[in-house]
Enzyme design. Sequence first.
Site, short mmCIF file in Angstrom:
data_model
loop_
_atom_site.label_atom_id
_atom_site.label_comp_id
_atom_site.label_asym_id
_atom_site.label_seq_id
_atom_site.Cartn_x
_atom_site.Cartn_y
_atom_site.Cartn_z
N HIS A 161 0.68 -0.95 0.09
CA HIS A 161 -0.09 -0.28 0.25
C HIS A 161 1.10 1.19 0.32
O HIS A 161 0.86 1.92 1.34
CB HIS A 161 -0.95 -0.10 1.44
N GLU B 23 -6.54 -6.42 9.08
CA GLU B 23 -6.14 -5.87 8.12
C GLU B 23 -5.90 -7.39 7.20
O GLU B 23 -5.36 -8.19 7.59
CB GLU B 23 -4.62 -4.63 8.01
N ASP C 182 -3.74 -8.57 5.64
CA ASP C 182 -2.64 -9.36 5.20
C ASP C 182 -2.12 -10.74 6.23
O ASP C 182 -1.65 -11.02 6.03
CB ASP C 182 -1.00 -8.57 5.29
N HIS D 19 -2.09 0.21 13.65
CA HIS D 19 -2.82 1.52 13.24
C HIS D 19 -3.98 0.55 12.38
O HIS D 19 -4.65 2.19 11.74
CB HIS D 19 -1.97 1.41 12.03
N TYR E 107 9.94 0.87 8.95
CA TYR E 107 8.59 0.58 8.80
C TYR E 107 7.46 1.62 9.75
O TYR E 107 6.70 1.57 9.23
CB TYR E 107 8.48 -0.67 9.65
N HIS F 6 4.78 -9.16 11.44
CA HIS F 6 5.87 -8.83 10.01
C HIS F 6 6.99 -9.00 10.85
O HIS F 6 7.91 -8.39 12.08
CB HIS F 6 5.81 -7.77 9.58
FE1 FEO Z 1 -1.50 -3.43 9.39
FE2 FEO Z 1 0.61 -5.97 8.55
O1 FEO Z 1 -1.18 -4.85 8.45
#
Ligand code: FEO
Length: 406
Positions: free
Chosen positions: A28, A84, A86, A155, A202, A235
């Site tokens: 994104h 989200e 992902d 977030h 990040y 992540h």
């Molecule tokens: Fe806010 Fe890794 O998605």
Amino acid sequence: MTTPFKAVKVLDDIYWVGAIDSNITEFHGYRTQRGTTYNAYLITGEKVVLIDTVKSGFKDEMMSRIASVIDPSRIDYVVCNHAEMDHSGCLPDVIREVAPEKVFASKMGVTVLNAHFHNKLDIESVEDGGELVLSGPSAPGGALSLNFMETRFLHWPDSMFSYLPQRKFLFSQDAFGMHLAGTERFDDQIPTRTLEVEAAKYFANILLPFGNLVQKLLEKIDTAGMELDIVAPAHGPVWRRGFNDVKNMYHQWSNQKLSKKVVVLYDSMWGSTNLMASAICDGIACTGVSVKQLCLSTFHRSDVATEIMDAGALVVGSPTLNNQLYPTIADSLTYLKGLKLKPRVCGTFGSFGWSGESIKYLDEIMASLGFENLGQVKTKYVPDEKVLNECHDLGRRIGNHLTNTI
Ligand code: FEO
């Protein structure tokens, strides 16, 4: 199809069962040139829990890793820390395959997941501070429970942490994560500089707009006396050695602590704005202040975001193209505007052929960001010696300002 992926043991009863996406380069608007991982975790208490799932398309990899530890049908609960896509993209498929007893999310998580999946999933909400018992005291590994902590807008509005107090283990979803693919699962397997660079990138691109909330969250973690031996984000690597380092960096980044550093951001059509940028950079360097010259034909907006996070000044330059800003500059400034940068000083510059609106637009955007403009240089066609000296002066003015104020 059987796939041969294996889980990675984090503790005796906690496994990483996520997926590695080495090929993703665009997230994104964020250039992820080092790929990413979608981290999911399996807790094998008396109740077996899957913390988060993975992006659609990576389900088989995750299920294969789970199957290397237990039969996936033994999963009792799925906890969705963040809605989200992902992390939730394959949630409907996982629910169909595993048929868990319950799926949990925060109150907002239920709302967001219902919106994503058109109310087709049965998800139970958990309260901020709520507890889910996984093992009783007589279990082989002793009592085990998950505590939930809402982290709204970190977030997304639904985001939450899940904490295993008996293992001092925090599942922190996106917080403290980074986009970094690879088979190294732990921070102590990765060079410190790589961790710093990717964690900063990040933070700048995902969490910067929510700096105040990050500060409150860090305070909440400290006030609650939350003991943290292991922090497992959604992540990148699991922190088992250097969490305090990244936590300290989060303190600094969330404050947008400005330094004696200038970002000179620009693009150029025929080299004129580039010449001006180089003269400005030289002027800044003459004052001993650090300067990053970022031409958008080389640098990506997400690298600019990372560099600007701690820069005391931004100098931005654009040629005029068809009475407008140069497209790459308009793109980056729109992106930066969304990051809610703390006001700082700035300068504007650019060359033009006949109308020259770009400088006016740059000035307007800088004003809308609340930046104090210390000067403007514009030139028709190619800058001559006088113009380049003005650029050099602007650079020195900005450098001296930072020397005197930061
Ligand atoms: Fe806010 Fe890794 O998605």
